[in-house]
Design an enzyme around this catalytic site. Structure first.
Site, PDB file in Angstrom:
ATOM      1  N   LYS A 190      18.710  42.440 -13.285  1.00  0.00           N
ATOM      2  CA  LYS A 190      17.444  42.398 -12.541  1.00  0.00           C
ATOM      3  C   LYS A 190      17.176  43.701 -11.808  1.00  0.00           C
ATOM      4  O   LYS A 190      18.065  44.527 -11.629  1.00  0.00           O
ATOM      5  CB  LYS A 190      17.453  41.213 -11.569  1.00  0.00           C
ATOM      6  CG  LYS A 190      17.269  39.893 -12.316  1.00  0.00           C
ATOM      7  CD  LYS A 190      16.893  38.753 -11.414  1.00  0.00           C
ATOM      8  CE  LYS A 190      16.598  37.538 -12.303  1.00  0.00           C
ATOM      9  NZ  LYS A 190      16.600  36.295 -11.539  1.00  0.00           N
ATOM     10  N   ARG A 207      23.896  32.972 -14.581  1.00  0.00           N
ATOM     11  CA  ARG A 207      22.940  33.109 -15.693  1.00  0.00           C
ATOM     12  C   ARG A 207      22.941  34.582 -16.104  1.00  0.00           C
ATOM     13  O   ARG A 207      22.573  35.442 -15.307  1.00  0.00           O
ATOM     14  CB  ARG A 207      21.554  32.643 -15.221  1.00  0.00           C
ATOM     15  CG  ARG A 207      20.499  32.595 -16.298  1.00  0.00           C
ATOM     16  CD  ARG A 207      19.184  32.051 -15.731  1.00  0.00           C
ATOM     17  NE  ARG A 207      18.159  32.028 -16.767  1.00  0.00           N
ATOM     18  CZ  ARG A 207      17.410  33.068 -17.088  1.00  0.00           C
ATOM     19  NH1 ARG A 207      17.553  34.208 -16.455  1.00  0.00           N
ATOM     20  NH2 ARG A 207      16.509  32.977 -18.048  1.00  0.00           N
TER      21      ARG A 207
HETATM   22  C1  9MG Z   1      14.164  31.928 -15.996  1.00  0.00           C
HETATM   23  N1  9MG Z   1      14.860  32.685 -14.987  1.00  0.00           N
HETATM   24  C2  9MG Z   1      14.767  34.027 -14.769  1.00  0.00           C
HETATM   25  N2  9MG Z   1      15.533  34.368 -13.741  1.00  0.00           N
HETATM   26  C3  9MG Z   1      16.123  33.227 -13.297  1.00  0.00           C
HETATM   27  C4  9MG Z   1      17.007  32.925 -12.255  1.00  0.00           C
HETATM   28  O1  9MG Z   1      17.437  33.861 -11.414  1.00  0.00           O
HETATM   29  N3  9MG Z   1      17.402  31.666 -12.088  1.00  0.00           N
HETATM   30  C5  9MG Z   1      16.953  30.690 -12.904  1.00  0.00           C
HETATM   31  N4  9MG Z   1      17.374  29.431 -12.687  1.00  0.00           N
HETATM   32  N5  9MG Z   1      16.093  30.906 -13.916  1.00  0.00           N
HETATM   33  C6  9MG Z   1      15.688  32.164 -14.093  1.00  0.00           C
END
Ligand code: 9MG
Length: 276
Positions: free
Chosen positions: A220, A254
């Protein structure tokens, strides 16, 4: 299929959630996996690399992203879900905020709904309540199109905790048991660079709600902007941030880079066994 959150059974195991964006405009892999076969190959590779759950997204949530119709999102996501479920023994999460997509995902065997809008869209609570699916409730200030314009908080951790409490209540009132929920403070969603690092520094405070926590930090801009790194060069920063979150209680991370993340989690696990 085992429960993704594994709250009772595998308290020490951090789940690695691999990102599979099937959108032409996602921020770090936009367009790469829009073709069915390349998406399936990517799934196979993630499984070889030790992924625990695949998160399929058919709508980009990057700042400024354009809306996708229900029909387009279903066409992008559901055939892939069916193909994965028929070929592989792996948990699948569907990243969507649309009740119609959730309903299809539940019908075709998804294990989790990952909703960046925390089931606030029309019909979502009702659809999810009629199933046993697990749900990730994410915090976001504003909406993706404008969320990064001027995010403001008095007390960011308190505000996120209040939001979580309100959404948990709402779920329970609609018949969705707390045990089905995962919470995610939503790094990058209506948060400045400073907000994101404050949330990361104080991540452990979300444990107060007694639910599994998910951290999505991979590649990010909070990594890129701090380090001045292009999106293709954010692996080290992403791993460092994931480790910080896991050390404060994150149970699911994630990520884009599954193999490297699985390795990092194995190191943490090896160290954890010697802790008192
Ligand atoms: C779809 N998406 C993109 N970034 C995310 C994040 O930080 N958390 C979750 N749950 N979904 C995300």
């Amino acid at each position: 299929m085992s429960k993704i959150t594994s709250i009772q059974s595998e308290l020490n195991k951090v789940q690695v959630m691999g990102i599979l964006n099937v959108t032409p405009d996602s921020f770090s892999d936009g367009g790469q996996f829009t073709h069915f076969d390349s998406a399936l190959k990517q799934v196979e590779q993630m499984i070889k690399n030790g992924v625990d759950v695949i998160d399929i997204g058919g709508e980009s949530t990057r700042p400024g992203a354009v809306d996708v119709s229900v029909q387009d999102e279903i066409i992008r996501v559901i055939p892939l879900l069916k193909a994965i479920k028929s070929r592989f023994d792996i948990n699948v999460s569907i990243d969507t905020s649309k009740a119609e997509v959730m309903a299809e995902a539940i019908t075709f065997g998804a294990d989790m709904i990952n909703d960046v809008r925390a089931l606030q869209n029309k019909g979502c609570l009702e659809v999810v309540a009629q199933s046993n699916i697990e749900i990730c409730l994410m915090h976001m200030q504003g909406m993706p199109r404008t969320m990064q314009e001027n995010p403001e908080y008095n007390d960011i951790i308190g505000d996120i905790l209040d939001f979580f409490r309100q959404r948990i209540n709402c779920c329970e009132q609609n018949g969705i048991h707390k045990e089905r929920l995962v919470l995610d403070p939503g790094f990058g969603f209506g948060k400045t660079l400073e907000h994101n690092y404050e949330v990361l520094a104080k991540f452990s405070q979300f444990n107060a709600l007694g639910l599994p926590l998910l951290a999505g930090i991979s590649r990010k801009s909070m990594i890129g902007n701090l380090l001045n790194r292009d999106v293709s060069d954010r692996l080290a920063g992403s791993l460092a941030a994931a480790i910080v979150a896991v050390q404060q209680g994150a149970k699911i991370i994630r990520v884009h880079d599954v193999q490297e993340s699985v390795d990092a989690m194995r190191i943490l696990k090896a160290v954890a066994q010697y802790k008192i």
